[in-house]
Design an enzyme around this catalytic site. Sequence first.
Site, PDB file in Angstrom:
ATOM      1  N   ARG A 111       0.850  -1.184   0.000  1.00  0.00           N
ATOM      2  CA  ARG A 111       0.000   0.000   0.000  1.00  0.00           C
ATOM      3  C   ARG A 111       0.892   1.242   0.000  1.00  0.00           C
ATOM      4  O   ARG A 111       1.977   1.266   0.598  1.00  0.00           O
ATOM      5  CB  ARG A 111      -0.861  -0.021   1.260  1.00  0.00           C
ATOM      6  CG  ARG A 111      -1.852   1.118   1.416  1.00  0.00           C
ATOM      7  CD  ARG A 111      -2.958   1.022   0.437  1.00  0.00           C
ATOM      8  NE  ARG A 111      -4.128   1.825   0.837  1.00  0.00           N
ATOM      9  CZ  ARG A 111      -4.978   2.356  -0.024  1.00  0.00           C
ATOM     10  NH1 ARG A 111      -4.800   2.206  -1.318  1.00  0.00           N
ATOM     11  NH2 ARG A 111      -6.030   3.039   0.397  1.00  0.00           N
ATOM     12  N   THR A 383     -10.018   0.487  -9.167  1.00  0.00           N
ATOM     13  CA  THR A 383      -9.000  -0.437  -8.700  1.00  0.00           C
ATOM     14  C   THR A 383      -9.031  -1.595  -9.663  1.00  0.00           C
ATOM     15  O   THR A 383      -9.879  -1.633 -10.549  1.00  0.00           O
ATOM     16  CB  THR A 383      -9.353  -0.856  -7.254  1.00  0.00           C
ATOM     17  OG1 THR A 383      -9.414   0.321  -6.458  1.00  0.00           O
ATOM     18  CG2 THR A 383      -8.376  -1.825  -6.643  1.00  0.00           C
ATOM     19  N   ASP A 425      -7.675   8.548   0.559  1.00  0.00           N
ATOM     20  CA  ASP A 425      -8.166   7.445   1.385  1.00  0.00           C
ATOM     21  C   ASP A 425      -7.861   7.639   2.865  1.00  0.00           C
ATOM     22  O   ASP A 425      -8.330   6.849   3.697  1.00  0.00           O
ATOM     23  CB  ASP A 425      -7.590   6.110   0.901  1.00  0.00           C
ATOM     24  CG  ASP A 425      -8.479   5.447  -0.131  1.00  0.00           C
ATOM     25  OD1 ASP A 425      -9.561   5.991  -0.410  1.00  0.00           O
ATOM     26  OD2 ASP A 425      -8.100   4.388  -0.664  1.00  0.00           O
ATOM     27  N   SER A 455      -9.977  -0.489   1.095  1.00  0.00           N
ATOM     28  CA  SER A 455     -11.090  -1.445   1.033  1.00  0.00           C
ATOM     29  C   SER A 455     -10.719  -2.716   0.282  1.00  0.00           C
ATOM     30  O   SER A 455     -11.490  -3.676   0.256  1.00  0.00           O
ATOM     31  CB  SER A 455     -12.297  -0.797   0.342  1.00  0.00           C
ATOM     32  OG  SER A 455     -12.808   0.261   1.105  1.00  0.00           O
ATOM     33  N   GLY A 475     -13.648  -1.389  -6.849  1.00  0.00           N
ATOM     34  CA  GLY A 475     -14.929  -0.805  -6.494  1.00  0.00           C
ATOM     35  C   GLY A 475     -14.945   0.103  -5.286  1.00  0.00           C
ATOM     36  O   GLY A 475     -16.006   0.319  -4.710  1.00  0.00           O
TER      37      GLY A 475
END
Length: 571
Positions: A111, A383, A425, A455, A475
């Site tokens: 990430r 994504t 985010d 997510s 999504g």
Amino acid sequence: MRKKNTYILLVAVCLYACGGNRAIISPKQVNPYQYTVQKKATGTHGAVVSAHPLASEAGLAILKLGGNAIDAAITTQLTLAVVYPAAGNIGGGGFLVAHLADGKDVTLDYREKAPGAATRDMYLDANGNAITALSVNGHLASGVPGTVAGLFAAAKYSKLPFRKLIQPAIDLAEKGFVITADEASDLNRSREAFIKYNTVTPAFVKASPWKAGDTLVQKDLANTLKRIRDNGQAGFYEGETARLIVAEMQRGKGIITYDDLKSYAARDRQPSIFDYKGYKVVTMPLPSSGGVLLPQMMKMIEDKPIKSYGFQTVQSVQLMTEVERRAYADRAKFLGDVDFYKVPIKTLTSDAYAKQRMKDYDPNKAGSSTAVQAGIVPESEETTHLSVYDSQGNAVAVTTTLNGGYGSKTVVGGAGFLLNNEMDDFSVKPGVPNMYGAVGGDANAIVPGKRMLSSMTPTIVLKNGKPYLVVGTPGGTTITTSVFQTLVNILEFDMNADDAVNKPKFHHQWLPDEVMVERDFPQAVREKLQQMGYKITVRGAIGRTEVIRVLPDGSFEAVGDKRGDDHAAGY
């Protein structure tokens, strides 16, 4: 369609990988100037499902050349960075979940991170109001990219040399490929943003509108990929590519520095593992919110007779909606990067807590997100996902992202790749929703070096210790609910992979207090839910789920979502 100077994708890979020896199985030849989308594949040896035909076929060819599922996942990700620029990336980040043939479960966290110069209030004006546009578009929206570090962290489980895995992506960037109608539409829709947020005109902008069959060539991206091929991870985080990134930041008033790039490292995480009625579910832990929400939601329905309710009846949809509401209320309050914030994971994912959360559940009326708050605990839409399975029993689920479509819309001048807009985010201000409507608080506040909450929920389900399902989807905040619904469709409603992926989906995320449904969601169920007090909002496609289901005889069914150009390849 381009007629001259054509080449066949993967021929070069075969020459490299075969090393002069005959391959056991020749890779399928794919013409990047003429290809078709295949939604289903069956077989016994291996499968790759991703958002683009050229990426899936590149990954499958690696399996045929003797690579394992990790090899194929690396090639597929790199190829997506070329052929699916809206979400495929080397300028973003992601998560990898794998179950290896030796029984080992692997979860890799690559990430993005907040740059060292980031501050908690960096997107607030002088009056303390959120300037959300700054966290969505342009140079300041980007976190430090993690994808390349993640690919090299995964490579320790691969069989083939990295330089062979990256070559298909280099060829496609350098020599080009034809784009689909959907890709042309996406590029045209983003044209003004590409012009506005770039200091150097990117390859995605041309004088006339894009159309299906046009060829996209990305020479700068090819050169960046070559530096990675020749210099490894340092070919991205150091040297010429790092210089180009920092120069781009300086031109656009961004804050990513050489130190941010050089110090970035992917992390091995402890998988989030839980049991559901005899199945072992392996998913991504924090900073993936799915690592908490998915076990929460599955446990909240486990003692309910949902199988007897049936697929998308009023009873099953109402139950799942209320489960989603409660899980997302907890997401907003409790979840963040565990390296920076103490998250009560054990309690949140316990059976006892799941039962306590459902004590106020009423099957006869709509719940309220005003009344349903986070539980009492003592103490991230564009994504892309890929699923891979090989004949040795290795299974890989990877979800990777730029966050919004084409990320920050900013391409690194001279390097040819898009930067993410993952800073959105974070919780830019407590109670202020991000671009997907998700709210958060202190747990997900901006801190230098911190990973923003995600997510993304790449997931593998084991049956009798062997891979049974490989699943995931893009999504935004709908990711975890889409994975949840896909698992329920198969494990409870006994659906095949095709129906589990392609039947209409729905979503509730606590705030806003509404049930979002796709256009083909059953009208009679909508009306009944409205009568119970639910606000129903009809929206476009929810996610693009990629599933591989391994059958008892060792064969598999692989399905690419109908909602895009997703492609299933197998043999």
